[in-house]
Design an enzyme around this catalytic site. Structure first.
Site, mmCIF file in Angstrom:
data_model
loop_
_atom_site.group_PDB
_atom_site.id
_atom_site.type_symbol
_atom_site.label_atom_id
_atom_site.label_comp_id
_atom_site.label_asym_id
_atom_site.label_seq_id
_atom_site.Cartn_x
_atom_site.Cartn_y
_atom_site.Cartn_z
ATOM 1 C CB CYS A 75 12.030 105.792 -9.523
ATOM 2 S SG CYS A 75 11.756 104.020 -9.583
ATOM 3 C CB CYS A 78 13.014 104.130 -6.460
ATOM 4 S SG CYS A 78 13.755 103.679 -8.041
#
Length: 151
Positions: A75, A78
């Site tokens: 991600c 993230c």
């Protein structure tokens, strides 16, 4: 790994004490005095929580707030939030804990708290969910919400 504060500029440096080279400050290049090395405190780094350890970590935190970063290695957002979690953990001074939960490896906790988008940050206190932030957020926003849990 140890932490050594530079005597010239005051910046903290991570150093490997068993090295043949003389460590230098990453900012100013001054040689570092390894006799002043400190082991990093566990409270200054995010802890890793799993499906198996999640409830135990919440209980162990007691009335200390715990910020859980639900993330995955693939991600992109993230990876933006990750360093913010590291900074918040380093700044915690024992007032709160920061934890990381890899949702790919720990689907039970992710399902239990209905984490459908990542990153999702959950703030707990006394074992109860107080707040939820979804998506990459600036450090100030996360810190402000965490400060609310401290009161």
């Amino acid at each position: 790994m140890s932490i050594v504060t530079c005597s010239k500029c005051g910046i903290k440096n991570r150093v490997e004490p068993k090295s043949d080279m003389i460590p230098q400050c990453g900012r100013c290049g001054t040689p570092l005095d390894l006799s002043k090395a400190q082991a990093p405190s566990q409270d200054t780094r995010p802890i890793t929580v799993t499906d198996a350890s999640f409830d135990q970590q919440l209980s162990a935190a007691g009335n200390k707030p715990i910020l859980v970063d639900a993330w995955a290695p693939w991600c992109g957002p993230c990876r933006i939030v990750g360093p913010i979690m590291d900074q918040l953990a380093a700044e915690s001074a024992g007032k709160y804990l920061v934890a990381k939960l890899n949702v790919d490896e720990n689907p039970q906790v992710a399902s239990r708290f209905q984490i459908a988008s990542i990153p999702t940050m959950l703030i707990f206190k006394n074992g109860k969910l107080l707040d939820r932030l979804v998506g990459a957020q600036p450090k100030k926003v996360i810190a402000d919400r965490l400060a609310q849990a401290l009161t």
